[in-house]
Design an enzyme around this catalytic site. Structure first.
Site, PDB file in Angstrom:
ATOM      1  N   ASP A 191      -7.215 -32.513  97.645  1.00 26.94           N
ATOM      2  CA  ASP A 191      -5.810 -32.664  97.624  1.00 26.94           C
ATOM      3  C   ASP A 191      -5.203 -31.399  98.556  1.00 26.94           C
ATOM      4  OD1 ASP A 191      -3.043 -33.427  97.205  1.00 26.94           O
ATOM      5  OD2 ASP A 191      -2.698 -32.144  95.584  1.00 26.94           O
ATOM      6  N   SER A 192      -3.845 -31.437  99.037  1.00 28.39           N
ATOM      7  CA  SER A 192      -3.522 -30.308  99.546  1.00 28.39           C
ATOM      8  C   SER A 192      -3.444 -28.975  98.524  1.00 28.39           C
ATOM      9  CB  SER A 192      -2.129 -30.241 100.123  1.00 28.39           C
ATOM     10  OG  SER A 192      -1.143 -30.892  98.973  1.00 28.39           O
ATOM     11  N   CYS A 233      -4.384 -36.953  98.015  1.00 30.30           N
ATOM     12  CA  CYS A 233      -3.053 -36.268  98.544  1.00 30.30           C
ATOM     13  C   CYS A 233      -2.558 -37.398  99.535  1.00 30.30           C
ATOM     14  CB  CYS A 233      -3.512 -35.205  99.665  1.00 30.30           C
ATOM     15  SG  CYS A 233      -2.001 -34.672 100.475  1.00 30.30           S
ATOM     16  N   GLU A 269       6.461 -28.033  90.930  1.00 34.14           N
ATOM     17  CA  GLU A 269       5.628 -26.351  91.092  1.00 34.14           C
ATOM     18  C   GLU A 269       6.265 -25.360  90.209  1.00 34.14           C
ATOM     19  OE1 GLU A 269       3.450 -25.597  94.482  1.00 34.14           O
ATOM     20  OE2 GLU A 269       2.344 -27.512  94.289  1.00 34.14           O
ATOM     21  N   CYS A 315       3.546 -39.650  96.099  1.00 34.56           N
ATOM     22  CA  CYS A 315       3.274 -38.130  96.278  1.00 34.56           C
ATOM     23  C   CYS A 315       2.604 -37.628  95.116  1.00 34.56           C
ATOM     24  CB  CYS A 315       4.352 -37.192  96.509  1.00 34.56           C
ATOM     25  SG  CYS A 315       4.282 -35.516  96.575  1.00 34.56           S
ATOM     26  N   THR A 316       1.648 -36.833  95.113  1.00 34.70           N
ATOM     27  CA  THR A 316       0.840 -36.411  94.030  1.00 34.70           C
ATOM     28  C   THR A 316       1.713 -35.776  92.746  1.00 34.70           C
ATOM     29  OG1 THR A 316       0.624 -34.235  95.139  1.00 34.70           O
ATOM     30  CG2 THR A 316      -1.264 -35.766  95.224  1.00 34.70           C
ATOM     31  N   HIS A 317       2.832 -35.022  93.199  1.00 35.56           N
ATOM     32  CA  HIS A 317       3.488 -34.383  92.173  1.00 35.56           C
ATOM     33  C   HIS A 317       4.597 -35.269  91.519  1.00 35.56           C
ATOM     34  CE1 HIS A 317       2.059 -31.119  94.586  1.00 35.56           C
ATOM     35  NE2 HIS A 317       2.858 -30.477  94.036  1.00 35.56           N
TER      36      HIS A 317
HETATM   37  N1  DGL Z   1      -0.145 -33.645  97.743  1.00 34.25           N
HETATM   38  C1  DGL Z   1       0.935 -33.908  98.702  1.00 34.25           C
HETATM   39  C2  DGL Z   1       1.089 -35.602  98.873  1.00 34.25           C
HETATM   40  O1  DGL Z   1       0.827 -36.134  98.040  1.00 34.25           O
HETATM   41  C3  DGL Z   1       2.186 -33.090  98.344  1.00 34.25           C
HETATM   42  C4  DGL Z   1       2.220 -31.654  98.385  1.00 34.25           C
HETATM   43  C5  DGL Z   1       2.159 -31.354  99.787  1.00 34.25           C
HETATM   44  O2  DGL Z   1       2.991 -31.382 100.937  1.00 34.25           O
HETATM   45  O3  DGL Z   1       1.020 -30.747 100.381  1.00 34.25           O
HETATM   46  O4  DGL Z   1       1.547 -35.903  99.717  1.00 34.25           O
END
Ligand code: DGL
Length: 275
Positions: free
Chosen positions: A11-12, A74, A153, A185-187
């Site tokens: 993931d990022s 991600c 975060e 989105c992961t978050h």
């Molecule tokens: N992991 C990214 C996603 O799921 C979210 C965080 C980022 O922008 O890197 O798109």
């Protein structure tokens, strides 16, 4: 033999740990190697070219660790780089877009599906394409929600400010009457409660983490790669930057402590310092 090799994931940052958690809950016998690109996050504001280059570098790092399957946890990397990654490796690659799209197409009754994600994910149109491939009659309403990532975060998972931001972003989707909403989105699974309160009971929230874990389980079973018995240590976590809050954030996403987080330098060599 290959069945005992680990699953690789990236993931990022550490948001993809929501997917790791879902995989570990579903497949407790699997070993997972996770890479979080904490030095270069966010991906959601970057170009297709950059996200693809970062994704390729991480894929090559994970391939050197002998993985049997790769999960692109991600959403942004899945939206921009999945086809490229599939073209450079000879193992199964699972992204988060297709599983989420499939679950939404199955859940919607009125054929109005909402998608929320980073700017890059929404602009890529990847969810729209994946949903309409499954059912061209489904209407897709998409909204980028960039402020959700820093809020999560920061640990602001509820409260007035997060609710107000959610109301601003999601108002349009409520008006459109979507009855299934992809948390693309992961978050976002971490603020599911706030999102659900704004959308109302009639909207099914599709959590890509759960759907992706189910897809990984199917792919492993169908390709004869499922572990089928206890392996070594259950998960190894690598990051490209070890910042102050990292441990706290990892625990927030994962819900438990990982024994060690290892640092990888800009050449993707493992550095001694671990926390
Ligand atoms: N992991 C990214 C996603 O799921 C979210 C965080 C980022 O922008 O890197 O798109």
């Amino acid at each position: 033999m290959r069945a005992k090799q680990p699953i690789g994931m990236f993931d990022s940052g550490i948001g993809g740990l929501t997917v790791l958690k879902a995989i570990m809950e579903r497949m407790p016998d699997e070993n997972v190697v996770y890479f979080g690109d904490t030095a270069r996050l966010p991906y959601g504001t970057k170009s297709r070219e950059t996200v693809t280059r970062f994704s390729e570098e991480i894929t090559r790092f994970l391939m050197r660790r002998n993985i049997k399957l790769l999960v692109v946890a991600c959403n942004t990397a899945s939206a921009y780089a999945l086809a490229h990654i599939r073209s450079i490796v000879d193992i199964p690659v699972v992204g988060v877009i297709e599983p989420g799209a499939r679950a939404a197409a199955a859940a919607t009754r009125n054929r109005k599906v909402g998608v929320i994600g980073t700017r890059a994910t929404i602009e890529s149109g990847a969810y729209l394409e994946a949903i309409q491939r499954l059912d061209p009659a489904i209407r897709v309403f998409s909204t980028a929600c960039p402020l959700f990532v820093p809020l999560v975060e920061e640990g602001w998972l509820d409260g007035d400010i997060t609710c107000e931001v959610a109301r601003r972003y999601l108002g349009h989707l409520v008006t459109c009457g979507v009855d299934a909403l992809i948390l693309g989105c992961t978050h976002y699974p971490l603020i599911k409660k706030v999102i659900g309160d704004v959308m109302g009971r009639g909207t099914a929230l599709i959590d890509s983490a759960d759907e992706t874990a189910a897809t990984v389980e199917n792919v492993l079973r169908e390709s004869g790669l499922a572990s089928g018995g206890p392996g070594g240590p259950r998960c190894a976590v690598f990051v490209s930057d070890l910042h102050l809050d990292l441990r706290l954030q990892v625990e927030r996403f994962l819900g438990f402590e990982v024994p060690r987080i290892s640092l990888v330098d800009s050449k993707f060599e493992e550095v001694e310092a671990g926390v």
